[in-house]
Design an enzyme around this catalytic site. Structure first.
Site, PDB file in Angstrom:
ATOM      1  N   VAL A 267      22.060 -25.023  43.161  1.00  0.00           N
ATOM      2  CA  VAL A 267      23.052 -24.437  42.265  1.00  0.00           C
ATOM      3  C   VAL A 267      23.494 -25.448  41.217  1.00  0.00           C
ATOM      4  CG1 VAL A 267      25.358 -23.432  42.148  1.00  0.00           C
ATOM      5  CG2 VAL A 267      23.837 -22.800  44.007  1.00  0.00           C
ATOM      6  N   GLU A 272      23.476 -22.158  35.185  1.00  0.00           N
ATOM      7  CA  GLU A 272      23.521 -20.697  35.257  1.00  0.00           C
ATOM      8  C   GLU A 272      24.068 -20.055  33.992  1.00  0.00           C
ATOM      9  OE1 GLU A 272      23.594 -22.242  39.435  1.00  0.00           O
ATOM     10  OE2 GLU A 272      24.667 -22.709  37.587  1.00  0.00           O
ATOM     11  N   ASP A 314       2.332 -12.491   0.876  1.00  0.00           N
ATOM     12  CA  ASP A 314       1.676 -11.523   0.027  1.00  0.00           C
ATOM     13  C   ASP A 314       2.243 -11.619  -1.389  1.00  0.00           C
ATOM     14  OD1 ASP A 314      -0.021  -9.282  -0.514  1.00  0.00           O
ATOM     15  OD2 ASP A 314       1.755  -8.011  -0.476  1.00  0.00           O
ATOM     16  N   ASP A 617       4.194  -6.234   2.747  1.00  0.00           N
ATOM     17  CA  ASP A 617       4.782  -4.898   2.726  1.00  0.00           C
ATOM     18  C   ASP A 617       3.739  -3.807   2.837  1.00  0.00           C
ATOM     19  OD1 ASP A 617       3.582  -5.211   0.315  1.00  0.00           O
ATOM     20  OD2 ASP A 617       5.300  -4.622  -0.909  1.00  0.00           O
TER      21      ASP A 617
END
Length: 895
Positions: A267, A272, A314, A617
């Site tokens: 633990v 955690e 692009d 696109d």
């Protein structure tokens, strides 16, 4: 082959048989992530597995309360991550939803409108301007037909269509007798026969490329780093637990005590609160970016942008506006520039920088009339913009209207008598108009074709013969402007006897008109910001080399004068000759690139160690968007296929938004690293304290549930505050992190161990000094060591400030969330001692005034030591030996 009469269409029996054979006209749909899948994915973590083992051990050794508490911590962490990711995925799915499309078909001799999914091969489809093509069609009749295929091929100008046969090996962009699914008809009308539907269409073929890697889930760099960190923590924990348990058993300690010690170590070793804090920090970054027009599909995609060092971009619609604009008229007396709207306060038309009235120059006046009338673009209501149609014609009509030659008014003065549509053979179009009781012909087209049809040239008020030498000079001028990335048309006119005269004979040349698809205004500054941040941008387009080269220079794509451009054909040859790909990786502009080649480019750069973002696109961008580390689609102009393949959608289509997202990604990683250091150094103190006690045979200074409370509750608030930091203002002035750099490097581990020991020493000292100093029993002494550790870890947040920064003026002290978190944590700590149910669960009790004083005083030791260290000169270079920048926003500069 399809056995259909175009005048009649298919009959019902044929339709039924073909639907049974070919299925519905539907693309392969991306798999929808179910809630169960998302939930199961939350458990795929070694940290969660280790905690589950600790919970199971607690149940097996009669500690059900402890086991339930650890189980609750697991469920809370998993539930939070599941809820956040589910909400993000469902939001993206809602964004991508499309309304149904329809198609007009001729069946059994009648025209009807059907759902596009019902189309089968052989159907006769009727198409007109504005329609989105629902399947691949072989054209059988056309009338002035043009289609916008930029989404499929990258070509920014609409393509004219015809019905003549073409060789089978004709490239996709040159198949003029076909219409393809997903493209848009911009002009004219047509009839076509369906030859391919769904996955068999060109669009479906590209969608299949996108889906090839769907079964291999793409991990982001952050996920890979956290997974490596989790594995290290698991092995460290198991090693320490094994050594401690073995030593204890050899000394005759009971198995139950050693199991409790092992659970406590497990633990203690696991932060955690880390999944909760990381999820909230990423979700906040996701929310921040959504407000700035960037929608992300996955939380970890936000951070991945921060490590991006290469953007494959692009051109059409991303770097440019995908909107043609007239730049200048080239006439016999000189060039006339057309000013952009924002700089045209003193006049739309200028020559040599001086305003020019078109009425003073007959050639210019004729050019504006031809531009306005020879076409089909429709004007908008204000007559200042064209309302719709072919982008080139829209640009011509808009420029003419801004100069005072509105299409609507000219058509009233000079009614159109006849139109000869553009065709690929003549490369010209003409309109016949009534003027002064006679007929006037306006012609526009490819410069070489129009010049060949011209016998004269307009020069001022006069019309002169056009010599061969003059024709050659005009062709040279055309080539010169084409090299500047301009699209050119020639304008010509003729007076005719009637509307039946041939249009392309004995013409008078008026001049050339030069148009450009303008770069987006914000792109140059965004590219400069990328360069400062160590991010390289590479243009990948289906357009011509000359156009791409000009756009690259116009936007300052690269500071180098030697701009290297490679076509798709040359790319294939280069990749065959250079297996390493080094030469290809140095290229800045790729042209005439098909979808498979884009995919290869992404893979090549990723294998070279780059973290690749791909923007686009169009349909042709989708496979590369899917393959890249981060796929970024344009939301306004982007196709549905592109949005489905992308990790991020820009709702404003602005390249600048990518820079904002990258900056936020870097800040988020810096904050994540900061709170990981905070959490792990606290966990290290717990491990050292418990392990030291076990090795020396002393009582445990902390109980498992107390450790879980510190990790799961108390530490979360300061860690969250660190995660909400605004980051270093200079975060975009440094290169990105190396792609393989761990979240926690070797030097970070040294820092963690050092501060872990610095915190553990006073905790152990208080635990074993309290019985003698204050006469406390074991429970009271454990409470004091618990409080000492809690306070020390809270104050430890101030040790995360930049080394060398001022004591009271630094990013931690200035973070208002930190002060709120400390106040809340102190209140929660008081509840852990004085609220009976919680105190019973944690086995704590009120320590009294002197007990509080002892715990508080001892907790200040790590703070004082840490501040002395942070106030000293760093002694470390600004950049680490491995070439990475300092911890972005983190305190210890140990990257």
């Amino acid at each position: 082959m399809l056995d259909v009469d175009p005048s009649h269409g298919l009959g019902r029996p044929q339709i039924v048989r073909r639907r049974r054979r070919y299925g519905r006209n539907r693309l392969r749909e991306p798999p929808r992530q179910s809630g169960l899948t998302i939930l199961v994915n939350q458990f795929r973590s070694l940290i969660i597995v280790l905690l589950a083992a600790a919970a199971l051990a607690s149940f097996l050794f009669s500690e059900p309360l402890q086991g339930l508490a650890i189980g609750a911590a697991i469920l809370f962490s998993v539930g939070f991550g599941f809820t956040t990711e589910l909400r993000a995925i469902r939001s993206m799915e809602a964004l991508q939803s499309l309304s149904r499309t329809h198609a007009r078909v001729r069946r059994k001799g009648q025209m009807r409108e059907i759902d596009a999914e019902q189309l089968v091969p052989g159907d006769v489809v009727l198409i007109e301007a504005g329609d989105r093509v629902a399947a691949d069609l072989r054209l059988v009749e056309v009338s002035k037909l043009q289609a916008d295929e930029s989404a499929l091929t990258g070509e920014s100008v609409p393509v004219s269509k015809q019905i003549d046969p073409l060789p089978p090996e004709t490239p996709l962009a040159e198949r003029a007798n076909m219409l393809f699914q997903g493209t848009v008809v911009t002009r004219g009308s047509a009839e076509g026969i369906v030859v391919a539907i769904g996955d068999s269409s060109e669009l479906g073929r590209i969608a299949d490329l996108t889906a090839r890697d769907e079964d291999q889930e793409k991990e982001t760099p952050l996920e890979r780093r956290l997974e490596r960190l989790g594995r290290r923590l698991v092995w460290v924990t198991l090693s320490i637990a094994a050594v401690t348990t073995g030593v204890g058993l050899l000394r005759g300690k009971s198995v139950a005590l050693m199991v409790e010690t092992g659970v406590a170590l497990a633990v203690a070793a696991i932060p955690e609160g880390l999944p909760i804090v990381a999820t909230i920090a990423l979700a906040r970054g996701m929310w921040y970016m959504a407000r700035r027009h960037a929608l992300t599909r996955r939380l970890s995609s936000v951070e991945t942008l921060g490590s991006t060092n290469l953007i494959l971009c692009d051109k059409t619609g991303t770097l440019t506006e995908n909107r043609m604009a007239v730049q200048r008229f080239v006439l016999s007396f000189g060039d006339v520039d057309v000013r952009p709207r924002e700089t045209a306060s003193e006049g739309v038309l200028t020559r040599d920088g001086r305003p020019l009235d078109a009425r003073e120059e007959p050639a210019l006046e004729s050019a504006l009339r031809i531009a306005a009338l020879c076409g089909n673009a429709q004007p908008a209501r204000d007559d200042e913009e064209a309302g719709g149609g072919d982008p080139v014609e829209v640009a011509l009509v808009t420029a003419s209207a801004r100069a005072g030659y509105q299409r609507r008014r000219l058509r009233e003065e000079m009614p159109e008598l006849r139109e000869v549509a553009f065709d690929t053979h003549s490369k010209m179009m003409a309109t016949f108009h009534q003027r002064d009781g006679g007929t006037w012909i306006a012609v526009k087209g490819a410069p070489e074709a129009v010049l060949e049809a011209c016998a004269r040239i307009r020069s001022g008020q006069e019309v002169e013969s056009l010599s061969d030498a003059q024709r050659d000079r005009w062709l040279e001028r055309n080539a010169e402007l084409a090299r500047e990335g301009l699209r050119l048309l020639a304008l010509a006119e003729r007076d005719a006897a009637s509307a039946d005269d041939p249009p392309y004979q004995d013409l008078t040349l008026v001049g050339l008109v030069a148009l450009r698809d303008p770069p987006r205004k914000e792109v140059p500054s965004a590219l400069e910001a990328c360069r400062r941040a160590g991010i390289r941008v590479v243009m990948v387009t289906g357009d011509q080399p000359e156009t791409a080269r000009y756009v690259a220079r116009a936007i300052d794509l690269t500071p180098s004068e030697d701009l290297q451009v490679l076509s798709g054909t040359e790319l294939e040859a280069a990749m065959r000759s250079d297996q390493s790909g080094e030469r290809v990786r140095r290229i800045s502009v790729f042209t005439r690139v098909d979808p498979e080649q884009k995919l290869k480019l992404v893979d090549l750069h990723r294998r070279g160690g780059a973290v690749v973002a791909m923007t686009g696109d169009g349909i042709n961008d989708a496979p590369a968007l899917e393959k890249a580390d981060i796929g970024i689609a344009m939301g306004r102009r982007g196709t549905q296929v592109a949005r489905e393949a992308a990790d991020m959608v820009l709702t404003d289509d602005a390249f600048q938004t990518i820079v904002v997202a990258i900056r936020q990604g870097r800040i988020i990683f810096g904050n994540i690293r900061k709170f990981i250091l905070f959490l792990l150094s606290g966990n290290a103190s717990e491990i050292l304290a418990v392990a030291a006690a076990a090795l020396f045979g002393a009582a445990l200074p902390l109980l498992p549930l107390q450790i879980l409370f510190l990790n799961m509750v108390l530490d979360v608030f300061p860690a969250l505050a660190l995660g909400f930091g605004r980051g270093d203002p200079g975060v975009m002035q440094r290169p990105p992190r190396p792609p393989r750099e761990a979240v926690v490097t070797a030097r970070h581990w040294i820092w963690i161990a050092a501060f872990g020991a610095l915190i553990a020493v006073p905790v152990l000292a208080v635990r074993y000094a309290a019985p003698g100093l204050l006469g406390m029993d074991a429970s009271g002494a454990t409470t004091l060591s618990f409080l000492t550790l809690a306070f020390a870890r809270l104050w430890h947040v101030f040790n995360l400030r930049d080394r060398g920064s001022q004591l009271l003026r630094n990013d931690i002290v200035a973070n208002r969330w930190v002060w709120g978190a400390l106040g809340l944590s102190v209140g929660v700590l008081a509840c852990a001692v004085y609220v009976t149910p919680l105190a019973t669960l944690l086995n704590t009790r009120g320590p009294g005034l002197w007990g509080w004083a002892l715990a508080f005083g001892a907790s200040l030791i790590p703070l004082v030591a840490g501040q002395l260290w942070a106030s000293s000169p760093s002694g470390l270079p600004r950049r680490a030996r491995g070439g990475s920048p300092d911890v972005e926003g983190s305190g210890p500069h140990l990257a």
